[in-house]
Design a protein around this motif. Structure first.
Motif, short mmCIF file in Angstrom:
data_model
loop_
_atom_site.label_atom_id
_atom_site.label_comp_id
_atom_site.label_asym_id
_atom_site.label_seq_id
_atom_site.Cartn_x
_atom_site.Cartn_y
_atom_site.Cartn_z
N UNK A 177 0.83 -1.21 0.00
CA UNK A 177 0.00 0.00 0.00
C UNK A 177 0.86 1.26 0.00
N UNK A 178 2.05 1.18 0.59
CA UNK A 178 2.95 2.33 0.62
C UNK A 178 3.49 2.65 -0.78
N UNK A 179 3.57 1.62 -1.65
CA UNK A 179 3.98 1.87 -3.03
C UNK A 179 2.90 2.63 -3.79
N UNK A 180 1.64 2.36 -3.43
CA UNK A 180 0.51 3.00 -4.10
C UNK A 180 0.00 2.18 -5.26
N UNK A 181 -1.31 2.29 -5.49
CA UNK A 181 -1.92 1.54 -6.59
C UNK A 181 -2.05 2.42 -7.81
N UNK A 182 -2.01 1.81 -9.02
CA UNK A 182 -1.94 0.37 -9.32
C UNK A 182 -0.55 -0.20 -9.07
N UNK A 183 -0.53 -1.53 -8.93
CA UNK A 183 0.69 -2.29 -8.73
C UNK A 183 0.76 -3.43 -9.74
N UNK A 184 1.95 -3.95 -9.93
CA UNK A 184 2.12 -5.18 -10.69
C UNK A 184 2.70 -6.23 -9.76
N UNK A 197 0.18 -10.06 -12.84
CA UNK A 197 -1.15 -9.46 -12.75
C UNK A 197 -1.03 -7.98 -12.43
N UNK A 198 -1.94 -7.19 -13.01
CA UNK A 198 -2.05 -5.78 -12.65
C UNK A 198 -3.09 -5.66 -11.54
N UNK A 199 -2.71 -4.99 -10.45
CA UNK A 199 -3.58 -4.85 -9.28
C UNK A 199 -3.97 -3.38 -9.16
N UNK A 200 -5.25 -3.11 -9.30
CA UNK A 200 -5.73 -1.73 -9.30
C UNK A 200 -6.16 -1.24 -7.93
N UNK A 201 -6.45 -2.16 -7.01
CA UNK A 201 -6.92 -1.80 -5.68
C UNK A 201 -6.50 -2.87 -4.69
N UNK A 202 -6.50 -2.51 -3.40
CA UNK A 202 -6.06 -3.42 -2.35
C UNK A 202 -6.88 -4.70 -2.32
N UNK A 203 -8.14 -4.63 -2.73
CA UNK A 203 -9.00 -5.82 -2.71
C UNK A 203 -8.55 -6.87 -3.72
N UNK A 204 -7.73 -6.50 -4.70
CA UNK A 204 -7.26 -7.45 -5.72
C UNK A 204 -5.89 -8.04 -5.39
N UNK A 220 7.66 -10.35 -6.79
CA UNK A 220 7.89 -8.91 -6.77
C UNK A 220 6.55 -8.19 -6.78
N UNK A 221 6.47 -7.12 -6.02
CA UNK A 221 5.33 -6.21 -6.07
C UNK A 221 5.90 -4.85 -6.46
N UNK A 222 5.45 -4.35 -7.59
CA UNK A 222 6.11 -3.22 -8.23
C UNK A 222 5.11 -2.08 -8.47
#
Length: 370
Positions: A177-184, A197-204, A220-222
């Motif tokens: 969450x500190x990286x901010x969304x969206x994430x990969x 996967x592309x993650x657009x929100x914390x729920x994903x 990796x979470x990028x």
């Protein structure tokens, strides 16, 4: 004229098995037969090696997994200096002597230093990065840390192990969450966008993390950025050169496995990339720096993000054995840079032999002075 015997090694115990077979077919078809003779070696999903009949392999309309077990004798390459002899496991006799190997392998147990280590033990020249460069290039976490230490710009990221996720998932959720969304979210040791996967929100996030862990024990979470995807091919050993850059334009959110290999309309390519002169120079220089920092040799494709807002160029990752069909980006970039597909293959084989000869000059016996 004596022709060098090239072992073309493909398949493997990897989620990128089928992609490897496609690359191998293109290499076999384009090999300069005035200089080289080919021995086709397919590794099936169980890790068994088979020498395949070339016409039969090229005639396959559907290069499927079972074909590797049906095409020829099961062989092994002894992990000791043995003049490159392949041993037929049935009569236990040599059937081919290899002068050089082209590992057209993608993913784990092929691109990650394991096969390279076997070829080093067998004392056979081979195309591409050595054990260290291959292992580093395969592990996205390690390569990014080395790039960061070398002050090469990368996108902010965190790495997480499966055991850490199982013991304290909340800690990883907080760091993400500190990286901010969206994430990969992606496996640390996989390619071809497998498990990404592309993650657009914390729920994903949880679903993406679990899916990535199916392919690796580390992920990796990028941070996701609005960027153009630029690619550059590098060729050489001690004095590497960079091609003109190209641009991948995926028609979906990102350049997924489906866009690369399933949907023929999943992406378009701009070759060369529409960059201004300063951007082109920066990409090529960064590609060579990345290649050297990560201890690569022979070949690699370096992938970049070009931030649409700030214009910052980030290194995304390096691929030590990039896709190698005649329409893949790596050879296409060399083609527009003046090197044909067949000549590129020959150059890579020459580089492999040159590096092997140089490494053989090292002393392997220490005799202290008395």
């Amino acid at each position: 004229m004596h022709k060098l015997r090239v072992g073309i090694l493909f398949g493997g115990r990897s989620s990128e098995h089928e992609i490897s077979l496609r690359s191998a077919r293109s290499v076999v078809q384009a090999l300069d037969r005035t200089r080289f003779a080919a021995t086709l070696i397919g590794i099936d999903h169980h890790g068994r090696w088979h020498v395949l009949d070339e016409p039969q392999f090229l005639a396959l309309t559907n290069v499927a997994l079972p074909a590797l077990g049906d095409g020829g004798p099961e062989v092994l390459l002894p992990p000791v200096p043995s003049s490159g002899e392949l041993i037929d496991l049935t009569p236990r006799a040599p059937i081919d002597r290899l002068d050089v190997v082209f590992p057209v392998l993608h993913g784990t147990l092929g691109e990650d230093g394991t096969v390279q280590g076997l070829l080093e033990l067998a004392d056979i020249p081979y195309v591409g990065a050595g054990v260290l460069g291959s292992a580093v290039a395969m592990d996205k976490d390690v390569q990014k840390r080395l790039l960061r230490d070398a002050r090469i710009p990368i996108v902010p990221f965190i790495a997480a192990t499966q055991s850490a996720w199982q013991s304290d998932p909340e800690d990883i959720r907080h760091a993400a969450s500190k990286l901010g969304y969206p994430l990969f979210v992606k496996p640390a040791n996989a390619g071809s966008s497998v498990g990404v996967a592309k993650v657009r929100a914390a729920t994903e996030l949880d679903d993406a993390v679990v899916a990535a862990f199916a392919y690796d024990l580390k992920i990796l979470i990028e941070k996701g950025i609005d960027a153009r995807e630029i690619e550059c091919s590098v060729l050489g050993n001690e004095h590497p050169e960079a091609s003109l850059p190209g641009e991948v334009c995926p028609h979906a959110d990102f350049y997924s496995y489906e866009a690369k290999y399933v949907d023929e309309h999943g992406a378009t390519f701009r070759i060369p990339a529409p960059l201004d002169e300063s951007q082109t120079i920066a990409v090529r220089e960064l590609a060579i720096r990345t290649f050297r920092v990560l201890e690569c040799e022979g070949m690699a494709r370096v992938d970049f993000f070009l931030d649409r807002v700030t214009g910052t160029i980030y290194v995304n990752e390096i691929n030590s054995i990039p896709g190698f069909t005649n329409i893949s980006v790596y050879p296409k970039l060399w083609e527009i840079s003046g090197l044909s597909y067949t000549d590129l293959i020959s150059r890579l084989l020459d580089l492999a032999i040159e590096r092997h000869a140089r490494r053989r000059q090292r002393q392997t016996v220490y005799r202290p002075k008395t």
